[in-house]
Motif scaffolding. Structure first.
Motif, PDB file in Angstrom:
ATOM      1  N   UNK A 342       0.844  -1.180   0.000  1.00 28.74           N
ATOM      2  CA  UNK A 342       0.000   0.000   0.000  1.00 28.74           C
ATOM      3  C   UNK A 342       0.884   1.236   0.000  1.00 28.74           C
ATOM      4  N   UNK A 343       0.227   2.415  -0.070  1.00 25.62           N
ATOM      5  CA  UNK A 343       0.990   3.649  -0.114  1.00 25.62           C
ATOM      6  C   UNK A 343       1.776   3.848   1.168  1.00 25.62           C
ATOM      7  N   UNK A 344       1.166   3.523   2.304  1.00 28.09           N
ATOM      8  CA  UNK A 344       1.857   3.719   3.566  1.00 28.09           C
ATOM      9  C   UNK A 344       3.048   2.806   3.729  1.00 28.09           C
ATOM     10  N   UNK A 345       2.970   1.616   3.174  1.00 25.66           N
ATOM     11  CA  UNK A 345       4.052   0.665   3.325  1.00 25.66           C
ATOM     12  C   UNK A 345       5.140   0.859   2.282  1.00 25.66           C
ATOM     13  N   UNK A 346       4.836   1.582   1.242  1.00 25.47           N
ATOM     14  CA  UNK A 346       5.786   1.712   0.136  1.00 25.47           C
ATOM     15  C   UNK A 346       7.041   2.443   0.578  1.00 25.47           C
ATOM     16  N   UNK A 347       6.893   3.491   1.365  1.00 29.92           N
ATOM     17  CA  UNK A 347       8.060   4.230   1.808  1.00 29.92           C
ATOM     18  C   UNK A 347       8.952   3.411   2.705  1.00 29.92           C
ATOM     19  N   UNK A 348       8.357   2.579   3.573  1.00 27.83           N
ATOM     20  CA  UNK A 348       9.152   1.796   4.514  1.00 27.83           C
ATOM     21  C   UNK A 348       9.935   0.701   3.822  1.00 27.83           C
ATOM     22  N   UNK A 349       9.347   0.069   2.797  1.00 24.66           N
ATOM     23  CA  UNK A 349       9.995  -1.079   2.156  1.00 24.66           C
ATOM     24  C   UNK A 349      10.635  -0.722   0.822  1.00 24.66           C
ATOM     25  N   UNK A 350      10.832   0.574   0.566  1.00 23.60           N
ATOM     26  CA  UNK A 350      11.316   0.950  -0.769  1.00 23.60           C
ATOM     27  C   UNK A 350      12.724   0.417  -1.033  1.00 23.60           C
ATOM     28  N   UNK A 351      13.606   0.549  -0.049  1.00 27.47           N
ATOM     29  CA  UNK A 351      14.981   0.075  -0.255  1.00 27.47           C
ATOM     30  C   UNK A 351      15.010  -1.418  -0.502  1.00 27.47           C
ATOM     31  N   UNK A 352      14.177  -2.160   0.238  1.00 29.15           N
ATOM     32  CA  UNK A 352      14.137  -3.609   0.036  1.00 29.15           C
ATOM     33  C   UNK A 352      13.589  -3.960  -1.345  1.00 29.15           C
ATOM     34  N   UNK A 353      12.597  -3.199  -1.814  1.00 29.62           N
ATOM     35  CA  UNK A 353      12.037  -3.445  -3.147  1.00 29.62           C
ATOM     36  C   UNK A 353      13.061  -3.158  -4.238  1.00 29.62           C
ATOM     37  N   UNK A 354      13.827  -2.082  -4.065  1.00 30.83           N
ATOM     38  CA  UNK A 354      14.836  -1.771  -5.068  1.00 30.83           C
ATOM     39  C   UNK A 354      15.895  -2.852  -5.132  1.00 30.83           C
ATOM     40  N   UNK A 355      16.276  -3.415  -3.991  1.00 31.23           N
ATOM     41  CA  UNK A 355      17.243  -4.514  -4.000  1.00 31.23           C
ATOM     42  C   UNK A 355      16.674  -5.726  -4.712  1.00 31.23           C
ATOM     43  N   UNK A 356      15.381  -5.984  -4.475  1.00 31.49           N
ATOM     44  CA  UNK A 356      14.748  -7.126  -5.132  1.00 31.49           C
ATOM     45  C   UNK A 356      14.681  -6.925  -6.645  1.00 31.49           C
ATOM     46  N   UNK A 357      14.352  -5.690  -7.057  1.00 26.94           N
ATOM     47  CA  UNK A 357      14.289  -5.411  -8.492  1.00 26.94           C
ATOM     48  C   UNK A 357      15.666  -5.513  -9.145  1.00 26.94           C
ATOM     49  N   UNK A 358      16.700  -5.101  -8.415  1.00 26.27           N
ATOM     50  CA  UNK A 358      18.050  -5.240  -8.976  1.00 26.27           C
ATOM     51  C   UNK A 358      18.413  -6.706  -9.140  1.00 26.27           C
ATOM     52  N   UNK A 359      17.983  -7.568  -8.214  1.00 25.78           N
ATOM     53  CA  UNK A 359      18.236  -9.002  -8.367  1.00 25.78           C
ATOM     54  C   UNK A 359      17.475  -9.558  -9.577  1.00 25.78           C
ATOM     55  N   UNK A 360      16.268  -9.060  -9.806  1.00 25.51           N
ATOM     56  CA  UNK A 360      15.491  -9.510 -10.964  1.00 25.51           C
ATOM     57  C   UNK A 360      16.202  -9.130 -12.260  1.00 25.51           C
ATOM     58  N   UNK A 361      16.690  -7.903 -12.328  1.00 24.97           N
ATOM     59  CA  UNK A 361      17.406  -7.475 -13.525  1.00 24.97           C
ATOM     60  C   UNK A 361      18.699  -8.260 -13.705  1.00 24.97           C
ATOM     61  N   UNK A 362      19.354  -8.599 -12.600  1.00 22.38           N
ATOM     62  CA  UNK A 362      20.572  -9.416 -12.702  1.00 22.38           C
ATOM     63  C   UNK A 362      20.254 -10.805 -13.232  1.00 22.38           C
ATOM     64  N   UNK A 363      19.143 -11.366 -12.757  1.00 22.92           N
ATOM     65  CA  UNK A 363      18.745 -12.686 -13.253  1.00 22.92           C
ATOM     66  C   UNK A 363      18.397 -12.628 -14.737  1.00 22.92           C
ATOM     67  N   UNK A 364      17.700 -11.571 -15.146  1.00 21.87           N
ATOM     68  CA  UNK A 364      17.350 -11.456 -16.568  1.00 21.87           C
ATOM     69  C   UNK A 364      18.607 -11.255 -17.422  1.00 21.87           C
ATOM     70  N   UNK A 365      19.548 -10.465 -16.913  1.00 25.12           N
ATOM     71  CA  UNK A 365      20.797 -10.284 -17.640  1.00 25.12           C
ATOM     72  C   UNK A 365      21.567 -11.597 -17.759  1.00 25.12           C
ATOM     73  N   UNK A 366      21.512 -12.425 -16.725  1.00 22.25           N
ATOM     74  CA  UNK A 366      22.166 -13.733 -16.793  1.00 22.25           C
ATOM     75  C   UNK A 366      21.498 -14.616 -17.842  1.00 22.25           C
ATOM     76  N   UNK A 367      20.182 -14.544 -17.939  1.00 23.25           N
ATOM     77  CA  UNK A 367      19.480 -15.311 -18.982  1.00 23.25           C
ATOM     78  C   UNK A 367      19.889 -14.832 -20.373  1.00 23.25           C
TER      79      UNK A 367
END
Length: 778
Positions: A342-367
């Motif tokens: 939700x909007x309220x939770x987005x600010x608290x977990x933003x750094x964790x989400x960005x790390x997760x998205x970077x892992x996704x991009x790394x996995x796609x780059x590996x593919x």
């Protein structure tokens, strides 16, 4: 007749013609410090001769009262003072000359200073030679102000130059208007015809709609045809660069030469990016290059282009640009957790989400780059699906995995190219010379200049390759052979593989000419991942490595070099030395689509003769300039030599015209009036929505802006979220109407231009032994 520089108007002074008298009055006015104009000129109705005329000061008379009755927004200052200065001439029919019968030399106004006399309108004139210099500077991309400063320095200051910077700009504007005398389309056709007259191997094609309006334009010069014949095995193409205010897509076919420098194979200006347009373009491209298809072609993810390529390039592998795919991955791939907050939770977990998205991009780059095994690729891609919230884009890109995944491109000949970055780099350099509102003729000329810049870099690489001795780390027979055969850039890559082969470990597998080769670093450490299976044939001196590096790049890998050494083969077999990577890559004659041998520059010998004569004449002029007698001697010699050169050239041209012409490919027998044809040509216009005052932001700009805002406030407001959502809306694309029918038009003609007495003399003398073309003035 009085001398112009020292003479003073007086009664009884005689002139042969009114023009000679006018030139005398202009020179006197400039020497004295007043501007001049013609008051009247009486012409006899019997023989059409001027019977009398009067030349006056520009301040003569007064402004008419009717011009100052109404109130103007910008009132022009008064320049007329009723000055009585004048010179009147009358025709003496008996003597056949003009006699000065009335002279008044007094002025009732302030005269100009010697430092400002060059600014008077009567003293400002652009000669033919100066016009040639102005056009040359403009074609070279020199700004008018810088070019004017250079011209001033060449003559010792602005006082000695007969025109101002404003005159230069006005001349260039008039020149561009003359170039567009037949409109955008007609002037473009005229430009193409001039190119064909210079070199018959120049190719161009037009596509028109049912109303005979030009939609798509393709062209390729002789150098492009030669380059494609030698290096057209891998081609990149995209249309990401808009050219003009109509937003016509512009595309370039590019490749890589033996020095790994960018080379151009053709260019196109499209009306729209539809399947029909791309089909016509690709068919025209192949027709211009004798139907030879590339082994591999890389494009972006354009759907219409993807449908047209299999229809035309039936023998080519179609790869997708990995750079554009990765950009789309950054845009579309996001984690499940990030989308579910939700909007309220987005600010608290933003750094964790960005790390997760970077892992996704790394996995796609590996593919995309990391997996050689298809099974491992499928497993990793399935895991990637579970991490992504929205899988629409991921599923669509998976359907074309054979065009971008490493494991499916092991045997694709790509020369190490995986994207259209060659096109991106060329387009970036092209933007330095072009503006969005250029007309097509100027666009073509500036594109030609950009192409010349790319070819100049190729010549520099050729020069350095011949000048410098290759740096060999070891003096082995194979390295000596490679250093003399390969270009420096390719030799460096080959030598790197050769050094790795020295640090490789090999063992025989099953005794059937199969080897397991493991390559470690130069310190001797081996890694299991580097093991490859190499199958050898000692009789034919052939090998096959599971890494398939030679199949992709044309350079033998370290595994294969190790096995060759084990078989006591100390020289590189000739079938492993691709000609396209060697110093002799350009040897051999190339024929165009009409079966003629392509000559890159038919006028090269004439240009060299022009350079020789220019250098010789300039040296002579610089020595003679210090003495008036020697200047007069050279001037008289040129006046005497000029008619002889013209007579010689006219005789040579007449002899050529009498010969039967068998070259009918560049002429249209049904073309009666070329001017009418040019005037009738039209470009199909696109309806373009007016541009806003602010630049449209791309998705990456919006993404960065969103991240910067998030650092200031962890919880965005609802109002800010709505505004951001509105900003992220899709920009409406211009829809082009379909063409009900398409036609192809080709034309050709010859061209000749004269650029001043002295330059014409040099050019004519230089071309006397070269090819003579028919004159065709417009």
């Amino acid at each position: 007749m009085a001398e112009f520089n020292k003479g003073t108007p007086q009664v009884g002074l005689r002139f042969k013609t009114p023009d000679e008298a006018w030139q005398f009055w202009v020179t006197y006015g400039g020497y004295t410090g007043f501007d001049v104009r013609k008051r009247y000129s009486n012409v006899s109705s019997f023989d059409g001769k001027v019977t009398s005329c009067r030349y006056v000061c520009s301040n003569e008379g007064h402004r008419r009262k009717g011009q100052t009755d109404h109130v103007t927004k910008c009132f022009r200052a008064e320049t007329r003072t009723g000055c009585k200065s004048r010179m009147t001439l009358t025709l003496d029919r008996g003597a056949g000359n003009y006699e000065v019968t009335d002279v008044v030399l007094e002025h009732n106004h302030i005269l100009h200073l010697p430092e400002t006399r060059h600014l008077m309108a009567s003293q400002r004139k652009i000669s033919e030679m100066q016009a040639f210099d102005i056009e040359t500077a403009d074609d070279s991309g020199i700004r008018p102000k810088a070019a004017h400063e250079l011209a001033c320095r060449q003559v010792g200051g602005p006082l000695n130059l007969t025109y101002t910077c404003r005159d230069r700009k006005n001349y260039l504007q008039s020149k561009r208007q003359r170039e567009l005398a037949f409109g955008q389309a007609g002037s473009m056709l005229k430009y193409f015809h001039e190119k064909i007259s210079e070199n018959p191997s120049f190719q161009y094609a037009l596509q028109v709609d049912c109303e005979e309006r030009i939609t798509n334009i393709f062209w390729a010069d002789a150098k492009m045809i030669i380059d494609y014949a030698h290096f057209g095995d891998v081609v990149t193409f995209d249309t990401t660069f808009g050219t003009n205010k109509e937003y016509r897509p512009f595309g370039v076919f590019l490749g890589m030469n033996q020095f790994r420098e960018t080379t151009i194979f053709g260019a196109v200006i499209l009306f729209d990016e539809t399947e029909d347009s791309f089909t016509w373009l690709f068919e025209t491209f192949l027709a211009a290059h004798n139907g030879r298809q590339p082994r591999t072609i890389f494009t972006d993810q354009d759907a219409a282009m993807g449908k047209a390529i299999p229809k035309v390039f039936t023998e080519s592998y179609h790869g997708l640009c990995t750079f554009h795919i990765m950009q789309n991955a950054v845009k579309h791939l996001c984690s499940v957790k990030g989308q579910g907050n939700d909007e309220g939770e987005e600010g608290e977990d933003r750094d964790e989400d960005e790390d997760e998205e970077s892992h996704i991009l790394s996995d796609f780059s590996a593919c995309m780059y990391g997996y050689e095994d298809k099974t491992k690729f499928e497993e990793t891609f399935d895991i990637l699906r579970s991490k992504v919230h929205k899988q629409i884009w991921l599923d669509s890109i998976y359907k074309v995995k054979e065009k971008w995944a490493e494991c499916y491109m092991r045997d694709v000949f790509s020369l190490g190219v995986r994207s259209t970055q060659l096109s991106e780099s060329f387009n970036n350099s092209l933007k330095n010379h072009l503006k969005s509102d250029f007309d097509i003729v100027r666009f073509l000329k500036h594109f030609e200049r950009t192409v010349e810049d790319a070819r100049a870099r190729e010549l520099e690489a050729e020069f350095e390759a011949r000048k410098k001795i290759p740096r060999r780390q070891m003096c082995t027979p194979m390295l000596v052979q490679a250093s003399t055969a390969y270009t420096p850039a390719i030799f460096e890559a080959f030598q790197c593989e050769y050094e790795r082969s020295m640090a490789a470990f090999a063992r025989v597998l099953n005794g059937d000419n199969k080897y397991v080769v493991a390559v470690g670093n130069l310190s001797g450490e081996l890694s299991f991942e580097d093991e490859r299976i190499v199958t050898a044939d000692p009789l034919n001196q052939t090998i096959y490595c599971s890494c398939q590096m030679f199949d992709r790049t044309g350079i033998l890998c370290a595994h294969g070099l190790k096995v060759l050494d084990l078989m006591n083969i100390k020289l590189l077999p000739t079938h492993y030395v691709l000609k396209r990577w060697t110093r002799e890559a350009r040897t051999g004659s190339i024929q165009d689509s009409q079966g003629r041998n392509v000559v890159e520059n038919p006028k090269l010998e004439a240009q060299l003769r022009l350079r020789f004569l220019s250098h010789k004449f300039v040296n002579m002029a610089s020595k003679a300039a210090s003495c008036p007698e020697t200047c007069l001697m050279i001037d008289n010699a040129l006046d005497h030599l000029g008619p002889q050169v013209e007579d010689k050239l006219n005789a040579s041209t007449g002899a050529v015209n009498e010969k039967p012409c068998n070259d009918q490919e560049n002429t249209d027998p049904n073309m009666q009036g070329k001017d009418d044809l040019f005037s009738a040509a039209q470009l199909k216009k696109k309806e373009v929505q007016p541009k806003g005052s602010k630049r449209k932001k791309s998705w990456i700009d919006k993404l960065r802006k969103g991240k910067r805002k998030a650092t200031k406030s962890a919880v965005p407001s609802k109002k800010g979220a709505k505004q951001q959502k509105k900003k992220d809306g899709a920009h409406p694309h211009v829809q082009a109407e379909d063409d009900s029918s398409n036609k192809e038009t080709n034309f050709g003609m010859h061209e000749y231009s004269a650029i001043g007495t002295f330059t014409r003399l040099l050019t004519s003398a230089a071309c006397d032994e070269g090819n003579i073309y028919d004159e065709d003035l417009f």
